[in-house]
Structure formats: C-alpha cells, structure tokens
Enzyme design. Structure first.
Site, PDB file in Angstrom:
ATOM      1  N   TYR A  83     -11.416  -8.988 -16.070  1.00 19.18           N
ATOM      2  CA  TYR A  83     -10.617  -7.981 -15.139  1.00 19.18           C
ATOM      3  C   TYR A  83     -11.768  -6.752 -15.249  1.00 19.18           C
ATOM      4  O   TYR A  83     -12.250  -6.199 -16.363  1.00 19.18           O
ATOM      5  CB  TYR A  83      -9.398  -7.541 -15.926  1.00 19.18           C
ATOM      6  N   ASP A 171      -1.738  -0.836  -3.644  1.00 19.27           N
ATOM      7  CA  ASP A 171      -3.226  -0.476  -3.689  1.00 19.27           C
ATOM      8  C   ASP A 171      -3.986   0.203  -2.292  1.00 19.27           C
ATOM      9  O   ASP A 171      -4.092   1.086  -2.064  1.00 19.27           O
ATOM     10  CB  ASP A 171      -4.076  -1.603  -4.397  1.00 19.27           C
ATOM     11  N   ARG A 206      -8.189  -8.930   0.025  1.00 12.32           N
ATOM     12  CA  ARG A 206      -8.378  -7.893  -1.174  1.00 12.32           C
ATOM     13  C   ARG A 206      -8.762  -6.937  -0.347  1.00 12.32           C
ATOM     14  O   ARG A 206      -9.429  -6.581   0.587  1.00 12.32           O
ATOM     15  CB  ARG A 206      -9.479  -8.423  -2.247  1.00 12.32           C
ATOM     16  N   GLU A 402       1.753 -14.415  -4.926  1.00 12.24           N
ATOM     17  CA  GLU A 402       1.912 -12.961  -5.151  1.00 12.24           C
ATOM     18  C   GLU A 402       2.619 -12.257  -3.798  1.00 12.24           C
ATOM     19  O   GLU A 402       3.281 -11.328  -4.054  1.00 12.24           O
ATOM     20  CB  GLU A 402       0.326 -12.402  -5.262  1.00 12.24           C
TER      21      GLU A 402
HETATM   22  C1  GLC Z   1      -1.600  -5.398  -7.513  1.00  8.25           C
HETATM   23  C2  GLC Z   1      -0.533  -4.594  -6.819  1.00  8.25           C
HETATM   24  C3  GLC Z   1       0.336  -3.723  -8.008  1.00  8.25           C
HETATM   25  C4  GLC Z   1       0.694  -4.694  -9.122  1.00  8.25           C
HETATM   26  C5  GLC Z   1      -0.429  -5.373  -9.711  1.00  8.25           C
HETATM   27  C6  GLC Z   1      -0.180  -6.479 -10.653  1.00  8.25           C
HETATM   28  O1  GLC Z   1      -2.597  -4.233  -8.005  1.00  8.25           O
HETATM   29  O2  GLC Z   1      -0.770  -3.821  -5.927  1.00  8.25           O
HETATM   30  O3  GLC Z   1       1.554  -3.302  -7.369  1.00  8.25           O
HETATM   31  O4  GLC Z   1       1.358  -3.946 -10.223  1.00  8.25           O
HETATM   32  O5  GLC Z   1      -1.258  -6.058  -8.642  1.00  8.25           O
HETATM   33  O6  GLC Z   1       0.611  -7.505 -10.072  1.00  8.25           O
END
Ligand code: GLC
Length: 436
Positions: A83, A171, A206, A402
């Site tokens: 990550y 994001d 993304r 997701e």
């Molecule tokens: C992304 C999303 C965020 C979430 C994270 C983990 O960054 O935008 O809202 O908490 O993923 O799922």
C-alpha cells in the site's frame, strides 16, 4: 438473489476480511483498518457477532491521538508493503501525541462512531457487555469530536474543515477539482513515490496521477506542520468545510447526546457544539440556485457549486426544514425516473460526471445506507425504499464490490461492480439494510 443468500454472502465477506480484532476493507487494495469503514463494518458484524462489533471499534480507537483525532488509517501491521502511502511515508510520529504503536495516518475521516454506537445500543438495549463498552468508549468518542471543534474550527464557527480530500471519504470527487487545481506542484515540492493502487485496480476507475501528486503534496504539508495546529489553517491551499464531514459529525453529536442522557453523562459541551453546528450548516452550506447543500472553500471564500452526494447527507443530520428536504427528495425521485440507480455520487448532468471513476459518479453502498436513514427520518418512505432496493439489486446482480455503475442501462451490460471485490462495508451495509 434471495435475501438469505445475500446475508450468507455478507457473512462470508466479513469473515474473510476479519483479521482477528479488526476488519480490512478488502484484500490487496486496502490492507489496513480504515476509520469510517470500521463504523459501518461494526454495524454489519453486530448482526453475526456483537463481540467482534465491539472489538472493531476498540481497535480503531487504539490508534486515537492525544489531541483526540481518530486517524483515517490504522496500520496494525507494519510489514505490509502493498500500500502507498504507507506509515513510513506519513511519519505521523512527527506529532508527539500520535501513538508509536499502532502506526497511523495523520489525517482523519467522517466521525461515524457516535451514530454507530447509538444504533448498536438501540438493537441490544439490555446487553451488559455493550453497556460497559459504551461507558468506556463514550469519553473517547466525545474527545474525537472535541478534536474537530478545537483544531479544525479555529474561527469557532461550528463547522469543521478538512485539509485533504481523503479526509472527506470522497477522494477524487469533482467538488475538489477547483481547489486542487490551485495547487502548483513544482519539482522538488514532493518526494518521488510509486503508486500501488493502479497495479491492483483498473486505471480508469482510479484517481489520475495529476490528482495523486496533489494528494501527496497535501500530506507533505500536513507532515511539515506535525498534522495539527494553526499553521495548516493558515497555509494549506486546500481548506474546505465539507457537507458530509459536518453532516456526519452533527448526526453523531445527536447520538452522543442521546446516549449521554441515557447513561447520565454530562452532555452540556456536546449540546453547545450541536446548536451552533446545525444552524451554521443550515445557513452557510445551503445553495438556493442548486437547491442543495454544498461545501465551502475557505481559501477561495466561496461555496463549491456542484450537486453531489454529500449535500444529501444533510437529511441524515436532520438539518433541512421540510421545504428543503422536499427538494432533496425530488432530486432523487427525478434521477430514479430518468433511469439512474440511487444515489449517484455526482451530478449526472455535469460534464465532470463519470459513472465509472470512483467518486465522480458511481453508487457507494455506505452513502445509500445514510441517505436511506435520512429519507426515512423525513417520512420519504418510497424514496428510501428505492435507495435500499437499488443497492440490493446492484449487489445481487454484480457482487459485493466497492462501488457500482449508476446508469441502469450500462449496469445491465456488466457482470461485476467497480473497484475492490468482496468489500467489507458493502457486505455490512447490505446486511444491516436487509435485516432492520
Ligand atoms: C477509499 C475511499 C474511502 C474509504 C477507503 C477504504 O479511499 O474513498 O472513503 O474509506 O477507500 O475503503
């Protein structure tokens, strides 16, 4: 898919992502514990195992800072290298109040835990273990709200600011574009870095590298100022009073007040925050032309003029009066009539709408959960049921992804959702929606 089958699937996903004490959002893409994900996950877990639901929140708060902040990521394992930006890049220990262990990020996320606790208590009112847990965690949650009003509201307006789009949970929403474009990243401003997300998920789903450079820039700025204090407020080119961030805080304030009254804790301070926050949100963040709530850019000193999902969460915070609530409800019913799943994360009529790219258009499960409950509060049962059944349909047809395609005609041609698979909050929200 039958509801029973969905529930079995949700349980499977939550079991798969449970790492003994906490839950990761999904394997590979997000291998640590995320703040607001954990809140929804705890709700989901409580349907199968209340002890795990409690542990989920305890693990999250093991990363709480001395200034009260609950970080957006808790890096329970320090060796996971898949990550970026990892704990070593964030170096949150530049702030003396950040724990040495677990390592954490230096920014936060929407304060969901207050309303999660109220939800748990409402469903298990007589559970003694839960009561003990709530009495222990309550002051810590209040402290996490105090962080927002102390460090993120220096002008004492009752509205908290964010200095990084990742704090908002949304994001790469187009609502940040104008403010992000203001950031000039010159050579040497940011260290060289290598993204990991684009080797795991599809590139076109993304954020772009232009956006990523700016995310890294803002993290570097936070680090420079030890992630808190006045300097961030004075220097950050990105400084926004966000709708969702404030709506969730208001909703959780309300829950803390009700919990506090039940347990006879002092709630005076929370009531003061709440009174100011609700009225300021209502007057500063409403836009009459767009007929929705919008964020406020503190740098440009103006509202951010886009319709997007954060504005709708005002319903969940019970901010709008009846007339305003009706306009928000109509916005949703119109979208439904036009062949969109509810609720697209961004304005479908904007040229910036992109039904596939993350927060620029797709459907997000945890947003549907909040909006469903917001609509119900105002008695918009029919719309609430569409919000719920749309998510159930998407997950049944496309899996526990997701996020999802928002245009029905396009979704009908797909066999999967977008982003990470076997996603924890998708499982959690589905489980909660189909059983309560
Ligand atoms: C992304 C999303 C965020 C979430 C994270 C983990 O960054 O935008 O809202 O908490 O993923 O799922």
């Amino acid at each position: 898919m039958e509801l029973k089958e969905l529930s079995t699937g949700a349980h499977r996903v939550l079991r798969k992502n449970w790492k003994g004490g906490f839950t990761i959002p999904t394997t590979k893409l997000y291998p640590f514990q995320w703040n607001w994900d954990s809140g929804f996950i705890s709700l989901g877990l409580s349907h199968f195992n209340l002890d795990q639901a409690i542990q989920e929140i305890q693990s999250l708060f093991s990363g709480q800072w001395e200034n009260g902040m609950v970080p957006h990521i808790i890096f329970h394992s320090e060796n996971e290298k898949t990550y970026f930006p990892n704990h070593d890049f964030r170096n949150s220990n530049v702030n003396n109040g950040a724990p040495q262990k677990p390592k954490t990020s230096g920014i936060t996320q929407p304060a969901v835990i207050g309303f999660v606790l109220e939800n748990l208590l409402g469903r298990f009112p007589d559970d003694e273990k839960l009561q003990v847990f709530i009495s222990e965690i309550f002051p810590k949650v209040v402290n996490s709200h105090r962080f927002f009003y102390t460090y993120r509201d220096p002008e004492r307006e009752g509205l908290t600011y964010i200095f990084h789009p990742w704090e908002s949970g949304r994001d790469n929403s187009p609502i940040w574009d104008e403010s992000m474009n203001r950031i000039q990243v010159k050579e040497g401003d940011i260290p060289s870095y290598q993204r990991r997300d684009t080797s795991i998920a599809n590139l076109d789903e993304r954020p772009t590298s232009y956006q990523y450079d700016r995310y890294v820039y803002l993290l570097t700025l936070g680090k420079k100022y030890r992630y808190d204090g006045r300097a961030i407020f004075e220097e950050s080119p990105f400084l926004i009073q966000d709708t969702l961030m404030n709506a969730v805080l208001i909703r959780s304030n309300q829950s803390l007040i009700r919990i506090g009254e039940r347990f006879r804790f002092d709630t005076g301070e929370i009531k003061d925050w709440q009174q100011q926050a609700k009225s300021r949100f209502a007057e500063k963040l409403w836009n009459e032309d767009l007929e929705t709530y919008v964020g406020f850019d503190l740098r440009a000193k103006k509202q951010i003029l886009h319709k997007e999902i954060g504005g709708l969460t005002a319903l969940f915070a019970e901010v709008p009066n009846e007339t305003k609530a009706k306009s928000l409800n109509k916005y949703l019913t119109d979208l439904h009539d036009r062949g969109y799943y509810l609720c697209p994360s961004f304005d479908v009529d904007s040229p910036l709408f992109d039904s596939k790219r993350y927060w620029r258009g797709p459907i997000w499960p945890q947003m549907n959960w909040m909006i469903y409950h917001g609509l119900k509060k105002y008695g918009f049962e029919d719309t609430a049921n569409i919000v719920k059944s749309d998510l159930v349909e998407l997950v049944s047809n496309l899996g526990f992804y997701e996020y999802f395609e928002s245009q029905k005609s396009l979704a009908a041609q797909l066999s999967t959702g977008y982003g990470g698979g076997d996603f924890s909050w998708t499982a959690a929200c589905i489980q909660d929606l189909i059983t309560t």
